[in-house]
Scaffold this active site. Structure first.
Site, short mmCIF file in Angstrom:
data_model
loop_
_atom_site.label_atom_id
_atom_site.label_comp_id
_atom_site.label_asym_id
_atom_site.label_seq_id
_atom_site.Cartn_x
_atom_site.Cartn_y
_atom_site.Cartn_z
N CYS A 38 -20.15 -5.33 0.34
CA CYS A 38 -19.19 -4.26 0.62
C CYS A 38 -19.95 -3.00 1.04
O CYS A 38 -21.16 -2.98 1.15
CB CYS A 38 -18.35 -3.98 -0.62
SG CYS A 38 -19.36 -3.49 -2.02
N CYS A 41 -22.65 -1.76 -1.24
CA CYS A 41 -23.92 -2.46 -1.08
C CYS A 41 -24.72 -1.87 0.08
O CYS A 41 -25.93 -1.65 -0.01
CB CYS A 41 -23.67 -3.95 -0.83
SG CYS A 41 -22.73 -4.79 -2.12
N ASP A 440 -9.80 -3.66 28.90
CA ASP A 440 -10.63 -3.91 30.08
C ASP A 440 -9.70 -4.46 31.16
O ASP A 440 -8.61 -4.94 30.85
CB ASP A 440 -11.72 -4.93 29.72
CG ASP A 440 -12.43 -5.46 30.94
OD1 ASP A 440 -12.93 -4.64 31.74
OD2 ASP A 440 -12.46 -6.70 31.11
N ASP A 611 -13.24 -8.92 27.84
CA ASP A 611 -13.73 -10.30 27.94
C ASP A 611 -15.18 -10.40 28.39
O ASP A 611 -15.84 -11.40 28.12
CB ASP A 611 -12.87 -11.09 28.91
CG ASP A 611 -13.18 -10.73 30.35
OD1 ASP A 611 -13.21 -9.52 30.66
OD2 ASP A 611 -13.41 -11.65 31.17
N ASP A 615 -18.40 -5.76 28.00
CA ASP A 615 -17.45 -5.21 27.02
C ASP A 615 -17.93 -5.40 25.59
O ASP A 615 -17.28 -4.91 24.65
CB ASP A 615 -16.08 -5.90 27.16
CG ASP A 615 -15.46 -5.66 28.52
OD1 ASP A 615 -15.59 -4.52 29.03
OD2 ASP A 615 -14.85 -6.59 29.08
#
Length: 715
Positions: A38, A41, A440, A611, A615
């Site tokens: 988490c 940590c 995009d 995609d 990106d």
């Protein structure tokens, strides 16, 4: 003691080996951290390392469970490991080759423990039914002994994940959720064994083993949701070319990528990925620059053209003089950029983690207080211990542990049936908070397409036959546009580097390729025999469901943006068609990340939908992200959700499901809280035996599961 957790649900992942990389004079050491879970940590590990002399920086990647340490002075990895162990975190040298095997071994181990505890629970329950039905005396004691012989070995084996995590936390004077869980299991089993040995009436092996079984289910669901997340940075790193063909005095020699130096001449054959940034000194070809620009159309490359690492040489051999090598290439910088973006996102704290940080100390205080209170009041250690065990069991975080995984699994199942794959365990929580979407363009909202209407039937048939097996993006777009056409019969088909395709059809030559090759104008043409070349118009068209998706998300209150590597005219045209008022054209990967960060700095919770490899950084930097299944491997790895269909329509209900899932999670926590408000006073008052506590605990768990199943219905 601190309630900050060495987290329970995270265990098992990578074994490791040391990995070092040198860049700009700073040495990097990568260590595996199998116990981190988490944000607490992350902060503790980075703080401990940064306090060391000679450590320039330390960055934790939670999804990969590792830390990258930059050192300005020579530091042995053992010193770093010792420092982390002093802070309460197990650290190992990293062996990436063992990543997958270790992860699978842990998952299989959990499944085995679930099977063992489930089998034992069913058998012990059968014996318990006999006891509840009225077995007394020697028969009751015999059933208790048989129950003990089944339950105790099963508990010692199946509950090890809780015991090990609890011990690690206690050994560094910390608490986590596994401490009360382990105490409840051990005390219930221990008290039951004592009662059995002295011929008592109160053995609760069924409670101890069923507790273990339910908790293991929650642990496995949580593990599965976390395991799906893979690192986009690792996927990008995989694009690096390990062996390179270097030209020395005209002689070709295969060398390791690490042995290259600035100024070396490198040869890249057609189909190969360019390993370095540099300038072409010999050859002509077309290159795929989708990695950096997202543009699917290939670019002409000739002597003097500058190329960058990660681009693909498509049609002809090229000789390139290296301008950057090693950690300074564009590809390696992109890896670093994505890694940093992932680290920022990993600081998100899940609702369950926030609840766990408060819950653990409260449970211990209640149980200890009940023991002391009853000991003072009654002077009976056995009675006081029984009540304390009942409190521990009744407050056991079964329902809390199931609250999020049950909802996440149900919501993920609903989305999967709709064509969406949820990869990250906290994705739905973050998606529910999203208020802004950045799309995009190419490959996401639009797809390349070729107009077929201007071609006659024979030409369409020949064009399909020429392009249907070609890998060039333009060929694939042409073939896709001619769906339903019967391909012509061709012979002697050839591919001409940098020019196009040719074949024989009914004894005459047919050609498809650049206008310059066919003696026509700019663009792509097809020529049959002596007839004039015909132009094939290429365009971008909206992906199926794009308009409905944008309108649906706008109706859901989301602010829609469009960023693209294409020019302003093309981007503006698509933005107008989709009624998107906020857009930006001519963007590179860094621009897209900056666009996301600018929105985030104003308080927006951004969902990125993209995609391309270009990106990847933006997908990792966004608060949440979605990519289609056709996206690059690295883009899919950086995404929280993967769209499995060609149509964008399934995405419309995504924010609605995410918001409903968040509501169910909050309801589950409310159910758990209400259950504790009612049950805990009863246990503290001594009216609940460990068996009644186990039944109440199981009832709350089942209620939470049933509430999660409501997600299957109408939202």
């Amino acid at each position: 003691m601190s309630d900050a957790a060495i987290c329970p649900a995270c265990i098992g992942l990578p074994e490791g080996q040391l990995a070092k990389a040198a860049s700009n004079g700073t040495t990097q050491i990568i260590l595996s951290l199998p116990g981190i879970h988490c944000v607490a940590c992350i902060n503790a590990v980075e703080r401990a390392l940064r306090n060391m002399e000679g450590v320039a920086n330390a960055r934790v990647n939670l999804s990969m469970k590792r830390v990258t340490v930059g050192t300005s002075l020579p530091i042995a990895p053992e010193e770093l490991i010792e420092t982390l162990e002093m802070a309460g975190y197990e650290a190992r040298v990293l062996d990436t080759s063992l990543l997958g095997g270790q992860a699978d071994a842990y998952g299989r181990g959990l499944m085995t423990r679930i099977a063992v505890s489930g089998f034992a629970m069913m058998n012990v329950m059968l014996l318990s039914v006999a006891v509840w039905s009225g077995a007394i005396g020697a028969t009751q004691n015999l059933f208790h002994l048989i129950s003990a012989s089944i339950a105790l070995p099963a508990i010692l084996y199946a509950a090890q994940p809780f015991f090990q995590n609890a011990w690690r936390a206690l050994s560094v004077r910390k608490l986590n959720m596994d401490v009360p869980i382990s105490l409840a299991i051990l005390l219930a089993a221990g008290m039951s064994l004592f009662e059995t040995l002295v011929g008592g009436h109160h053995a609760y092996f069924d409670a101890a083993i069923s507790l273990t079984f339910f908790l293991l289910i929650g642990r496995y669901l949580d593990y599965r949701s976390r395991k799906a997340a893979a690192s986009a940075a690792a996927q990008l790193s995989a694009l690096e070319v390990p062996r390179v063909m270097r030209l020395t005095n005209g002689v070709r020699q295969m060398v390791d990528f690490a042995d290259l130096a600035i100024g070396d001449l490198i040869q890249v054959l057609p189909g190969g990925r360019i390993p370095v940034d540099g300038t072409i000194t010999e050859g002509t070809s077309q290159i795929d620059r989708a990695l950096l620009t997202g543009e699917s159309r290939p670019a002409l490359a000739k002597v003097g053209t500058e190329v960058t690492a990660g681009e693909v040489n498509m049609t002809g051999p090229l000789t390139i003089r290296a301008a950057t090598v090693g950690a300074d290439t564009t590809l390696r910088k992109m890896v670093t950029m994505v890694d940093q973006a992932e680290a920022v996102r990993n600081r998100y704290t899940a609702i369950a983690d926030r609840a766990a940080a408060v819950y653990a100390p409260v449970v211990h205080i209640l149980a200890f207080a009940s023991f002391l209170g009853w000991l003072v009041a009654s002077g009976d250690i056995r009675l006081s211990l029984n009540i304390a065990v009942a409190v521990l069991i009744i407050t056991c975080p079964c329902a809390l542990g199931l609250a999020v995984p049950a909802v996440s699994t149900t919501a993920a199942g609903r989305l999967f049936r709709a064509g969406l794959l949820v990869k990250d365990g906290t994705a739905l929580e973050r998606l529910a908070e999203v208020d802004t979407v950045v799309f995009d363009k190419t490959g996401t909202l639009t797809m390349p397409a070729a107009a077929r209407d201007a071609l006659d039937a024979e030409t369409q048939s020949v064009a399909l036959a020429l392009t249907q097996k070609a890998t060039h993006p333009i060929s694939q777009a042409i073939a896709a546009s001619l769906d339903g056409i019967a391909p012509a019969k061709l012979s002697d088909q050839q591919e001409h580097a940098g020019k196009g395709l040719s074949a024989l059809h009914n004894g005459q030559k047919v050609q498809l390729g650049s206008g310059a090759w066919l003696g026509a104008g700019k663009g792509t043409y097809i020529k049959i025999g002596d007839r004039a070349a015909q132009k094939i118009t290429l365009r971008s068209e909206l992906r199926e469901g794009a308009l409905a998706l944008v309108q649906g998300w706008q109706a859901a209150g989301l602010d829609i943006h469009l960023v693209s590597g294409d020019d302003a005219d093309e981007t503006a045209k698509i933005a107008k068609a989709l009624q998107i008022t906020s857009w930006q054209a001519d963007t590179n990967p860094a621009d897209k990340i900056a666009y996301i960060n600018a929105l985030s700095s104003k308080g927006a919770k951004v969902l990125m939908v993209g995609d391309g490899l270009n990106d990847t950084g933006a997908l990792a930097a966004a608060y949440a992200s979605v990519s289609p299944a056709t996206a690059a491997d690295a883009s899919r790895a950086a995404s929280d959700i993967v769209l499995l269909n060609d149509s964008l329509t399934p995405l419309i209900e995504l924010p609605l499901v995410a918001r409903a899932a968040r509501a169910r999670i909050k309801e589950n926590f409310a159910i758990s809280t209400l259950y504790n408000i009612v049950a805990v006073p009863i246990a503290l008052a001594g009216f609940a035996t460990p068996l009644i506590a186990a039944i109440a605990m199981s009832t709350s768990s089942i209620t939470v599961l049933l509430n999660a199943l409501r997600l299957k219905g109408k939202l």
